[in-house]
Design an enzyme around this catalytic site. Structure first.
Site, short mmCIF file in Angstrom:
data_model
loop_
_atom_site.label_atom_id
_atom_site.label_comp_id
_atom_site.label_asym_id
_atom_site.label_seq_id
_atom_site.Cartn_x
_atom_site.Cartn_y
_atom_site.Cartn_z
N ALA A 63 0.86 -1.18 0.00
CA ALA A 63 0.00 0.00 0.00
C ALA A 63 0.89 1.24 0.00
O ALA A 63 2.06 1.15 0.37
CB ALA A 63 -0.87 -0.02 1.25
N GLY A 102 0.54 -5.20 0.61
CA GLY A 102 -0.59 -5.18 -0.33
C GLY A 102 -0.20 -5.74 -1.70
O GLY A 102 -1.05 -6.24 -2.43
N GLU A 105 -0.58 -9.29 -1.40
CA GLU A 105 -2.01 -9.56 -1.28
C GLU A 105 -2.70 -9.51 -2.64
O GLU A 105 -3.59 -10.32 -2.92
CB GLU A 105 -2.65 -8.56 -0.29
CG GLU A 105 -2.20 -8.84 1.15
CD GLU A 105 -2.68 -7.80 2.14
OE1 GLU A 105 -2.37 -6.61 1.92
OE2 GLU A 105 -3.35 -8.16 3.11
N GLU A 125 3.90 -5.91 7.07
CA GLU A 125 3.07 -4.88 7.71
C GLU A 125 3.38 -4.67 9.19
O GLU A 125 3.32 -3.55 9.70
CB GLU A 125 1.58 -5.22 7.56
CG GLU A 125 1.01 -4.94 6.17
CD GLU A 125 1.24 -6.06 5.17
OE1 GLU A 125 2.06 -6.97 5.44
OE2 GLU A 125 0.59 -6.04 4.11
C1 3H9 Z 1 0.46 -2.51 3.29
O1 3H9 Z 1 0.72 -2.94 2.21
C2 3H9 Z 1 -0.89 -2.64 3.93
C3 3H9 Z 1 -1.77 -3.67 3.26
O2 3H9 Z 1 -1.64 -4.92 3.88
C4 3H9 Z 1 -3.23 -3.31 3.41
C5 3H9 Z 1 -3.70 -2.06 2.84
C6 3H9 Z 1 -5.19 -1.90 3.00
N1 3H9 Z 1 4.63 3.49 0.08
O3 3H9 Z 1 13.38 1.93 0.70
P1 3H9 Z 1 13.80 2.72 -0.48
C7 3H9 Z 1 9.40 5.01 -1.00
S1 3H9 Z 1 1.58 -1.66 4.23
C8 3H9 Z 1 5.10 4.73 -0.20
O4 3H9 Z 1 14.81 3.76 -0.31
P2 3H9 Z 1 14.88 0.34 -1.67
C9 3H9 Z 1 10.45 5.36 0.04
O5 3H9 Z 1 9.93 6.20 1.03
C10 3H9 Z 1 3.00 -1.56 3.17
N2 3H9 Z 1 6.39 4.98 -0.44
O6 3H9 Z 1 14.22 1.78 -1.70
C11 3H9 Z 1 11.49 6.03 -0.82
O7 3H9 Z 1 11.03 7.35 -1.09
P3 3H9 Z 1 12.06 8.57 -1.17
C12 3H9 Z 1 3.76 -2.83 3.13
C13 3H9 Z 1 7.24 3.95 -0.41
O8 3H9 Z 1 15.11 -0.03 -3.08
C14 3H9 Z 1 11.42 5.24 -2.13
O9 3H9 Z 1 10.14 4.61 -2.14
N3 3H9 Z 1 4.96 -2.67 2.36
C15 3H9 Z 1 6.81 2.66 -0.12
O10 3H9 Z 1 16.01 0.28 -0.71
C16 3H9 Z 1 12.50 4.18 -2.26
O11 3H9 Z 1 12.46 3.37 -1.07
C17 3H9 Z 1 6.13 -2.29 2.92
O12 3H9 Z 1 6.21 -2.11 4.12
C18 3H9 Z 1 5.44 2.44 0.12
N4 3H9 Z 1 4.95 1.22 0.39
O13 3H9 Z 1 13.76 -0.63 -1.04
C19 3H9 Z 1 7.30 -2.12 1.99
N5 3H9 Z 1 7.88 1.83 -0.14
O14 3H9 Z 1 12.97 8.25 -2.32
C20 3H9 Z 1 8.05 -0.87 2.34
C21 3H9 Z 1 8.93 2.59 -0.44
O15 3H9 Z 1 11.20 9.75 -1.33
N6 3H9 Z 1 9.14 -0.60 1.42
N7 3H9 Z 1 8.56 3.87 -0.60
O16 3H9 Z 1 12.79 8.54 0.14
C22 3H9 Z 1 10.32 -1.27 1.43
O17 3H9 Z 1 10.51 -2.22 2.17
C23 3H9 Z 1 11.41 -0.78 0.53
O18 3H9 Z 1 11.15 0.57 0.24
C24 3H9 Z 1 11.54 -1.55 -0.81
C25 3H9 Z 1 12.55 -0.80 -1.73
C26 3H9 Z 1 12.06 -2.96 -0.50
C27 3H9 Z 1 10.22 -1.62 -1.52
#
Ligand code: 3H9
Length: 698
Positions: A63, A102, A105, A125
């Site tokens: 998400a 998500g 999901e 999450e």
């Molecule tokens: C969810 O899904 C809830 C659902 O179950 C239900 C919903 C109803 N959203 O980490 P990075 C941004 S909860 C918005 O440096 P990497 C991050 O802030 C979610 N922004 O890159 C950064 O921005 P900026 C569950 C996001 O290559 C840029 O992307 N998912 C999100 O080292 C690059 O990020 C997670 O918890 C996001 N979801 O790693 C996954 N994700 O450049 C969270 C990233 O402005 N994300 N950004 O600073 C991660 O684990 C890592 O970011 C990922 C990439 C592995 C994806």
């Protein structure tokens, strides 16, 4: 058609490509686009199957976290996934990069899933103080069985494509691109007339567990044992349990309600703050545009002691070859031996192969003397923490390191400017302050000297990220950000002992707050003799701690310090000898013992640290309050659901922190406790540390 979800129809196949950089998060536009696209392809008689794939470096990362806490805009993700699930044509998720939260999901709502070899899949999450809120707690147990599902959801850790295939989470691992693999898979499904598989209707992997609920009670018990107050973990384990006996749709409604409740709670708010704080800390505020990090292919580490060895392991773990340098063969062999034993212990604990151990060991070479540092792109000095010794190493390095090499010191307190000035290339000198054990702790303070070149600073941040550390850029001062605040904490903890509090009460308050250890147990772990020696050098004293050292109580290494330790155990046990020593000190000083409440202890330990944090911010040693939080979250185990000391202060309200500090400063006659000018200013104008912007407010 939404711009972020494109549909291409090729020979009966609809390819839906999500293109929402940087990580294809499920923003409102993506949810709308997906919903519309599924509706269109369902009605399109030319389309026989659908592939959902992503552009860019990854599949859907979850998400859009930035939308949380803001007014909700439909459609919700659960409904979009139900639409995919209910589609009358086979839908295949084609995954590359990561499928997280998500994102996984959505994939679980598809009828089939394929992934590239290097893909990772997970439901992280809980790390944001949430549970999977769009069917993950119900579909994952149906895909992989409840046992693995509960482990994945409660740990938040992703699994590899190979493990996903093994467990039934995906149907195939493909070579080449996910989109092509998905297309081929879809054509096979059509050719072989394989019927649609909806996980919601498939209970086969739940049957065994229906009569054996212990996996959930065990999972919850395991969570509670390690959990320092995270409510999402218990909620997530409970929710997976519903998959066994609550009808699917009802379980989805429950899951969604708990998700919303957690999302609006304080813990998730703090954990989401920490997520963005971690990423912000890697951004150097005043880096000239276009600055590129220097290339680092070879690394030399000077010193094969505990820190040097841990740092070498961090590089090897990330596949970067290192050469470990020592003065003589014996300490080098000793250091290398400890590294080998550490890897062997990890392998034995985690069921990893001997190949896993040798792969890492092969990346760590040893050499006697400094000569081998001559070819390194990065040299990390991790020798004894004394200025004379460090200056000597840097003078020698200056003679032999190649031009352009980055020269880093792992000092935890000393003046990086002075170290830089020992060379003719201070622009190449930087501090890389790792935390012990360096192969485990995620923080790396990137210490910028006055003369550190921008590209050297950028290299420090880039290399820290490359080896999986969380970098935080800090300026030069005694102890930088973390240890400078730690010293303030230590001084307050000491004072409490002289007022009638015992070490175990202070430590219990701090661990109840959520830190892994209290200040006294931590001193016992680090060794009391280190501080004792350095106090003697500076002509300072600490009445109780000095007395403990004089009695040979150096902490865990001597089996006693502030606590006693049973043979082979690291559990601190209160010791009557220490209590007697403290009560005798009170008697000798004519001090009247006072009952101090837990709340008072907490405030008196934390508020002075926050005050020091404010000074650090004001002096520009940290660029952002959130950088200070990152240091405490990843270097000292500050509980993630409390966001960090500066966030915690903002939540309490700075006026309360300032008022309490003024009061204590007057009582103790201690000017260092007076609110710093920044804290006073922000408190009196009703502002927060988060709102402080140095370039604007200073
Ligand atoms: C969810 O899904 C809830 C659902 O179950 C239900 C919903 C109803 N959203 O980490 P990075 C941004 S909860 C918005 O440096 P990497 C991050 O802030 C979610 N922004 O890159 C950064 O921005 P900026 C569950 C996001 O290559 C840029 O992307 N998912 C999100 O080292 C690059 O990020 C997670 O918890 C996001 N979801 O790693 C996954 N994700 O450049 C969270 C990233 O402005 N994300 N950004 O600073 C991660 O684990 C890592 O970011 C990922 C990439 C592995 C994806």
């Amino acid at each position: 058609m939404s711009g972020v979800v494109k549909t291409e129809i090729r020979d009966g196949l609809a390819i839906l490509t999500i293109d929402n950089p940087p990580v294809n998060a499920l923003s409102i536009d993506v949810r709308r686009g997906l919903s519309q696209a599924i509706e269109n392809v369902s009605e399109d008689t030319q389309v026989r199957a659908v592939v959902i794939t992503c552009a860019g470096c990854t599949f859907i990362s979850g998400a859009d976290i930035r939308e949380f806490g803001k007014p909700f805009q439909p459609p919700n993700l659960t409904d979009v996934i139900s639409q995919i699930d209910g589609c009358n044509k086979p839908v295949i998720a084609a995954i590359h990069g990561v499928a997280l939260g998500g994102g996984l999901e959505v994939a679980l709502g598809c009828h089939f899933r394929i992934a590239t070899k290097d893909a990772k899949l997970g439901l992280p999450e809980v790390k944001l103080g949430l549970l999977p809120g769009a069917g993950g707690t119900q579909r994952l147990p149906r895909a992989v069985g409840p046992e693995l599902a509960v482990r994945m959801i409660v740990s938040g850790e992703p699994i590899s494509a190979a493990a996903a295939l093994n467990s039934g989470l995906i149907d195939e691992v493909v070579d080449g691109s996910a989109a092509t693999g998905g297309e081929t898979f879809a054509r096979t499904i059509l050719a072989e007339e394989i019927p649609i598989r909806r996980l919601r209707d498939d209970d086969s992997k739940l049957l065994a567990a229906r009569n054996n609920r212990t996996i959930f009670t065990d999972a919850v018990a395991a969570v509670n044992k390690k959990n320092r107050g995270l409510e999402a973990l218990v909620a997530a384990a409970d929710a997976v349990g519903w998959s066994l006996d609550v009808p699917f749709d009802e379980a989805l409604t429950r899951e969604s309600n708990v998700f919303l409740k957690l999302m609006s709670g304080d813990q998730s708010k703090a954990q989401r703050y920490a997520f963005f704080a971690e990423r912000d800390a890697a951004k150097i505020v005043d880096l000239p545009a276009g600055t590129e990090p220097r290339r680092v292919a070879t690394v030399a580490i000077i010193g094969a002691g505990t820190m040097g060895g841990g740092i070498a392991m961090s590089f090897a773990n990330a596949g970067v070859p290192v050469t470990l340098l020592e003065l003589a063969q014996e300490p080098l062999d000793h250091g290398l031996n400890i590294i080998r034993k550490n890897y062997e212990a990890t392998a034995a604990r985690s069921g990893l192969s001997a190949d896993w151990v040798s792969e890492r060991l092969n990346l760590i070479n040893g050499a006697v003397g400094l000569a081998e540092a001559k070819d390194a792109d990065l040299v990390v000095e991790a020798v004894y923490e004394t200025m004379v010794v460090k200056l000597d190493v840097f003078k020698k390095l200056d003679q032999l390191a190649k031009p352009g090499a980055v020269l880093a010191t792992n000092t935890s307190f000393l003046d990086v400017n002075k170290i830089g000035a020992a060379t003719k290339r201070p622009q190449d000198v930087i501090g890389l302050h790792f935390f012990s054990p360096a192969n485990v702790m995620r923080l790396c303070e990137i210490v910028r000297g006055y003369k550190t070149a921008p590209d050297v600073l950028a290299t420090g941040v880039a290399i820290a990220r490359r080896i999986g550390k969380v970098p935080a850029v800090v300026g030069v001062c005694h102890g930088f950000v973390g240890n400078r605040m730690l010293m303030v904490r230590g001084k307050q903890a000491d004072k409490l002992l002289l007022e009638g509090v015992l070490p175990q009460q202070v430590d219990a308050v701090i661990t109840k707050f959520g830190m892994p250890m209290g200040p006294f147990a931590m001193l016992d772990l680090a060794g009391l003799d280190i501080g004792w020696r350095s106090r003697k050098d500076r002509g300072e004293t600490s009445e109780i701690e000095d007395a403990l050292c004089e009695a040979g109580r150096f902490g865990q290494k001597t089996g006693k310090g502030y606590y006693r330790y049973e043979q082979g155990s690291r559990s601190p046990l209160p010791d009557t000898d220490v209590e007697n020593l403290i009560t005798n000190t009170w008697a000798r000083r004519g001090l009247k013992r006072r009952a101090v409440s837990d709340d008072e202890i907490l405030d008196r330990i934390l508020y002075p640290m926050i005050n020091e944090g404010a000074r650090i911010l004001e002096e520009g040693i940290a660029a952002r309050a959130s950088d200070i939080d990152v240091v405490w979250l990843y270097g000292y185990g500050w509980p993630i659901h409390r966001g960090g000391p500066m966030y915690y202060a903002d939540e309490i309200g700075l006026a309360q922190v300032a008022e309490r500090l003024s009061y204590q400063s007057a009582i103790d006659g201690d000017a260092s406790l007076r609110p710093s000018s920044l804290l006073s200013r922000l408190a009196s104008s009703g502002q927060t540390f988060a709102s402080f912007n140095r370039s604007r407010d200073h």
